[in-house]
Write a protein that holds these residues in place. Structure first.
Motif, mmCIF file in Angstrom:
data_model
loop_
_atom_site.group_PDB
_atom_site.id
_atom_site.type_symbol
_atom_site.label_atom_id
_atom_site.label_comp_id
_atom_site.label_asym_id
_atom_site.label_seq_id
_atom_site.Cartn_x
_atom_site.Cartn_y
_atom_site.Cartn_z
ATOM 1 N N THR A 217 0.814 -1.220 0.000
ATOM 2 C CA THR A 217 0.000 0.000 0.000
ATOM 3 C C THR A 217 0.848 1.270 0.000
ATOM 4 O OG1 THR A 217 -0.129 -0.064 2.430
ATOM 5 C CG2 THR A 217 -1.882 -1.177 1.196
ATOM 6 N N ASP A 218 2.155 1.113 -0.141
ATOM 7 C CA ASP A 218 3.070 2.256 -0.179
ATOM 8 C C ASP A 218 3.283 2.652 -1.638
ATOM 9 O OD1 ASP A 218 5.295 3.977 -0.190
ATOM 10 O OD2 ASP A 218 6.164 3.033 1.581
ATOM 11 N N ALA A 219 2.720 3.785 -2.035
ATOM 12 C CA ALA A 219 2.769 4.204 -3.443
ATOM 13 C C ALA A 219 4.196 4.340 -3.943
ATOM 14 C CB ALA A 219 2.015 5.520 -3.610
ATOM 15 N N ARG A 220 5.083 4.792 -3.091
ATOM 16 C CA ARG A 220 6.485 4.968 -3.478
ATOM 17 C C ARG A 220 7.129 3.623 -3.833
ATOM 18 N NH1 ARG A 220 10.826 4.185 -0.485
ATOM 19 N NH2 ARG A 220 9.481 3.834 1.316
ATOM 20 N N VAL A 221 6.874 2.609 -3.007
ATOM 21 C CA VAL A 221 7.420 1.280 -3.234
ATOM 22 C C VAL A 221 6.772 0.633 -4.452
ATOM 23 C CG1 VAL A 221 7.636 -1.049 -2.292
ATOM 24 C CG2 VAL A 221 8.025 0.940 -0.821
ATOM 25 N N VAL A 222 5.451 0.746 -4.553
ATOM 26 C CA VAL A 222 4.722 0.131 -5.668
ATOM 27 C C VAL A 222 5.215 0.676 -7.009
ATOM 28 C CG1 VAL A 222 2.471 -0.065 -6.777
ATOM 29 C CG2 VAL A 222 2.671 -0.403 -4.299
ATOM 30 N N ALA A 223 5.439 1.973 -7.083
ATOM 31 C CA ALA A 223 5.902 2.581 -8.342
ATOM 32 C C ALA A 223 7.286 2.074 -8.721
ATOM 33 C CB ALA A 223 5.911 4.100 -8.209
#
Length: 249
Positions: A217-223
């Motif tokens: 759920t961490d947008a930074r990690v997902v990207a």
């Protein structure tokens, strides 16, 4: 005829700068190794009925082996493989490793007290040679104990020149407060090529599970992961507990 020759010479002069301006093609697959130090990864599979005995023997006699070269860490695999141990040895060069192997073959204590007893307990042995990637350094965990995770990434052919930046961004996105501790990142040299390993430390297996849910759920990690996954063929992991005699605990 003379006019035609002069015209051709002029054309060559005009075309020369354009040809010189063409970009050079590099055959390098990424940052080059600047030193000879490498890390040998070893995985031993133990007969199920001999697992306890093997670990006891190794605990008692590992000093016979570490007298010859540096042990980085020694772990018992708990998840992702049963009755297996994984260990990392550091060498300054291939010639140093060859010297160590030669010395061990002539060490009567090593042969009689350990290796002659340990080998019958094993079903297989595997090894690989790896370098630390240029942007990684071996780190100690913040405290002893906990659980280590070894994640292997089988990248597509092309080397770090193709996927290096994306891979670094994906891995380092997890190396932040609230996540695990990145101990080291390694790139294969002998064994399966285009394989990269990330060694992580967590307080416990439960903390590692919580971190995994957080990352989703961490947008930074997902990207960062999405930019890297296009270069990835497969991956696998192991959760391991350090042995009492392991330098990395």
């Amino acid at each position: 005829m003379l006019k035609i020759r002069r015209s051709l010479r002029s054309a060559v002069v005009l075309l020369a700068p354009a040809a010189a301006a063409q970009p050079r093609v590099s055959l390098s697959t990424g940052p080059q190794q600047k030193h000879r130090t490498f890390y040998e990864f070893r995985t031993y599979s133990i007969r199920p009925d001999q697992n306890t005995a093997f670990l006891k023997l190794t605990n008692e006699k590992i000093h016979l082996r570490t007298a010859h070269s540096e042990l980085i860490g020694y772990w018992s695999i708990e998840y992702g493989g049963l009755n297996k141990v994984f260990h990392i040895w550091k060498y300054d060069s291939y010639s140093q490793r060859a010297g160590v192997r030669a010395a061990l073959s002539q060490d009567p204590s090593w042969i009689s007290e350990y290796i002659s007893k340990a080998i019958p307990m094993l079903t297989s042995q595997e090894n690989e040679v790896n370098y630390l990637v240029p942007w990684s350094h071996l780190q100690n965990p913040p405290q002893e104990g906990g659980v280590y995770e070894l994640v292997s990434f089988q990248m597509r052919p092309g080397g770090p020149a193709v996927w290096g930046n994306a891979f670094q961004a994906a891995v380092t996105s997890h190396d932040a407060p609230g996540y695990g501790k990145l101990v080291g990142v390694f790139n294969s040299e002998c064994g399966m090529l285009n394989r990269v390993y990330a060694l992580w430390w967590f307080e416990s297996a439960d903390q590692r599970a919580e971190v995994r849910h957080k990352a989703h759920t961490d947008a930074r990690v997902v990207a960062a992961v999405r930019n890297c996954v296009i270069h990835l063929d497969s991956q696998e992991n192991k959760l391991m507990f350090p042995c009492s005699f392991s330098p990395l605990k």
